[in-house]
Scaffold this motif. Sequence first.
Motif, PDB file in Angstrom:
ATOM      1  N   GLN A  46       5.783   1.071   2.875  1.00 24.33           N
ATOM      2  CA  GLN A  46       4.385   1.919   3.233  1.00 24.33           C
ATOM      3  C   GLN A  46       3.687   2.262   1.699  1.00 24.33           C
ATOM      4  O   GLN A  46       2.633   2.049   1.421  1.00 24.33           O
ATOM      5  N   ASN A  48       1.676  -4.797   9.289  1.00 26.93           N
ATOM      6  CA  ASN A  48       1.390  -3.809   8.832  1.00 26.93           C
ATOM      7  C   ASN A  48       0.906  -2.557   9.993  1.00 26.93           C
ATOM      8  O   ASN A  48       1.609  -1.633  10.046  1.00 26.93           O
ATOM      9  N   LYS A  49       0.293  -3.250  10.860  1.00 29.82           N
ATOM     10  CA  LYS A  49      -0.015  -2.195  12.132  1.00 29.82           C
ATOM     11  C   LYS A  49       1.385  -2.119  12.794  1.00 29.82           C
ATOM     12  O   LYS A  49       1.485  -0.791  13.176  1.00 29.82           O
ATOM     13  N   GLU A 103       3.420   0.517  11.114  1.00 32.90           N
ATOM     14  CA  GLU A 103       2.872   1.717  10.894  1.00 32.90           C
ATOM     15  C   GLU A 103       3.294   2.869  11.942  1.00 32.90           C
ATOM     16  O   GLU A 103       3.355   4.148  11.711  1.00 32.90           O
TER      17      GLU A 103
END
Length: 352
Positions: free
Chosen positions: A181, A72-73, A76
Amino acid sequence: MKKKIAVVILNWNGAEMMRRFLPSVVAYSDEAEVIVADNGSTDHSIEMLRKEFPSVSLILLDRNYGFAEGYNKALEQLEHPYALLLNSDVEVTEGWLKPLLDYMESHPNTAACQPKIRAQRHPSAFEHAGAAGGYMDSLGYPFCRGRIMDVVEEDNGQYDQVAQVFWATGAALMVRTDVYQQMGGLDGRFFAHMEEIDLCWRMRCRGWKLVCVPQSTVYHVGGATLNKSNPRKTYLNFRNNLLMIYKNASEKSLKTILRWRTWLDMTAMMQMLLTGKPKDAAAVWRARRDFHRMKPDFETCRKDNLRQTVTTDIPEMMKGSVLWQFYVKRHKTFADLTQGNTSLNISNEHHP
């Protein structure tokens, strides 16, 4: 010109794994930007990558966020239309990206896809975690084309058709970055295991399709992070499977599923005790205990998932029990499972 695909490999103290498998990714991924997202490694991974793989981009995370939140990081920070989440222990083959990209470009209603996954240690066989696309039964047990329970088939071309699937493996998961996302990405609370099935379930319930494109083939070592018999892996699989069911199952089916799972999980514990695996049995007990402790924290996202659901009739979810089919009816392969079985509808396609 910005490339359409970011191949993102999550790394944590895996310098030697990178040194072994990254060369094939670099050599055969001209259509993509290859990125290593480092999960706060304390070995010499970063120095090695900068020295030996200067063409590879780096995303440096400040600590180990686990598999789910680590991705996820990293995602992004992407602007690529497609992200391909690739395990660090995967060897890719020449031309592996083109069939995946071609399919996604020509099927805008498909959110994610996977290649065919073979076992790196046994190259003629499918790999356990993904094979030729994932499915699930009505009680939340996952299985694959090419792997039912622990029976893994040889790849003789029997699953070489593009097929719609319920879930695509996180070992090599190509996904539309914007859809990833919109879905909130992988659930970081899972840490590792089942998080890609949870994501795929959310996408499928919201009307997106998922496929396996077997014209693309990769080889996965598997079990490189946690050995198959590791009680920690047993714990995460049982706990996260229950959390995934709670998050995504319909209001109509949830109570029935959880009642059955209580009985089946207790049966699994007894079987582990009788076969000399007391630590695994204890892991199942802890998994169930922690599921009940954590369940209130997932109530909001369950309500959100149900609110955004547009379909609960998913053909790739088997209406019966894969355990019954496997242990009682002795259906050991995916072909056995689907032959004459109207409770699982598989849509095969011709590759464009």
